[in-house]
Design a protein around this motif. Structure first.
Motif, PDB file in Angstrom:
ATOM      1  N   SER A  78       0.830  -1.209   0.000  1.00  0.00           N
ATOM      2  CA  SER A  78       0.000   0.000   0.000  1.00  0.00           C
ATOM      3  C   SER A  78       0.865   1.259   0.000  1.00  0.00           C
ATOM      4  O   SER A  78       0.562   2.230  -0.691  1.00  0.00           O
ATOM      5  N   LEU A  79       1.956   1.237   0.753  1.00  0.00           N
ATOM      6  CA  LEU A  79       2.876   2.387   0.750  1.00  0.00           C
ATOM      7  C   LEU A  79       3.538   2.536  -0.612  1.00  0.00           C
ATOM      8  O   LEU A  79       3.678   3.647  -1.131  1.00  0.00           O
ATOM      9  N   PHE A  80       3.942   1.411  -1.216  1.00  0.00           N
ATOM     10  CA  PHE A  80       4.551   1.449  -2.538  1.00  0.00           C
ATOM     11  C   PHE A  80       3.624   2.119  -3.536  1.00  0.00           C
ATOM     12  O   PHE A  80       4.010   3.047  -4.245  1.00  0.00           O
ATOM     13  N   PHE A 100       3.984   5.641  -5.438  1.00  0.00           N
ATOM     14  CA  PHE A 100       4.061   5.626  -6.896  1.00  0.00           C
ATOM     15  C   PHE A 100       3.037   6.569  -7.507  1.00  0.00           C
ATOM     16  O   PHE A 100       3.369   7.407  -8.343  1.00  0.00           O
ATOM     17  N   VAL A 101       1.786   6.447  -7.082  1.00  0.00           N
ATOM     18  CA  VAL A 101       0.720   7.271  -7.659  1.00  0.00           C
ATOM     19  C   VAL A 101       0.957   8.745  -7.350  1.00  0.00           C
ATOM     20  O   VAL A 101       0.812   9.597  -8.233  1.00  0.00           O
ATOM     21  N   THR A 102       1.368   9.052  -6.124  1.00  0.00           N
ATOM     22  CA  THR A 102       1.612  10.442  -5.740  1.00  0.00           C
ATOM     23  C   THR A 102       2.724  11.063  -6.577  1.00  0.00           C
ATOM     24  O   THR A 102       2.562  12.159  -7.134  1.00  0.00           O
ATOM     25  N   VAL A 103       3.851  10.374  -6.692  1.00  0.00           N
ATOM     26  CA  VAL A 103       4.974  10.907  -7.467  1.00  0.00           C
ATOM     27  C   VAL A 103       4.625  10.961  -8.950  1.00  0.00           C
ATOM     28  O   VAL A 103       4.928  11.945  -9.634  1.00  0.00           O
ATOM     29  N   PHE A 104       3.981   9.929  -9.457  1.00  0.00           N
ATOM     30  CA  PHE A 104       3.598   9.902 -10.871  1.00  0.00           C
ATOM     31  C   PHE A 104       2.706  11.089 -11.217  1.00  0.00           C
ATOM     32  O   PHE A 104       2.955  11.812 -12.184  1.00  0.00           O
TER      33      PHE A 104
END
Length: 89
Positions: A4-6, A10-14
């Protein structure tokens, strides 16, 4: 590793990187040179290095400074950069 952290990271940075100056610089470099793989590898390496710095600094800050203070400082810096861009832009 936390899945979930991964995925949250990922979504936040993307989403944060979509349409930013980094992406525009990569598009410009590719358009000028036509070297897709070279620009992709260079931009990817640069993002990995910048992220590594952020992770290392973030880890150190959270050991030295309370989390709420880091959040306030990050928010103030974000607002400061935004105002600077508006004034100087």
């Amino acid at each position: 590793m936390s899945k979930s952290l991964f995925w949250a990271t990922f979504v936040t940075v993307f989403l944060a990187e979509l349409g930013d100056k980094t992406q525009l610089a990569a598009m410009t470099a590719t358009a000028r040179s036509g070297a897709l793989l070279t620009v992709f590898l260079a931009a990817s390496a640069a993002l990995v290095c910048a992220t590594a710095i952020g992770v290392l600094v973030g880890g150190a800050l959270f050991r030295l400074i309370p989390e709420h203070m880091v959040k306030y400082a990050a928010g103030a810096a974000f607002i400061g950069v935004g105002l600077w861009v508006i004034v100087k832009g």
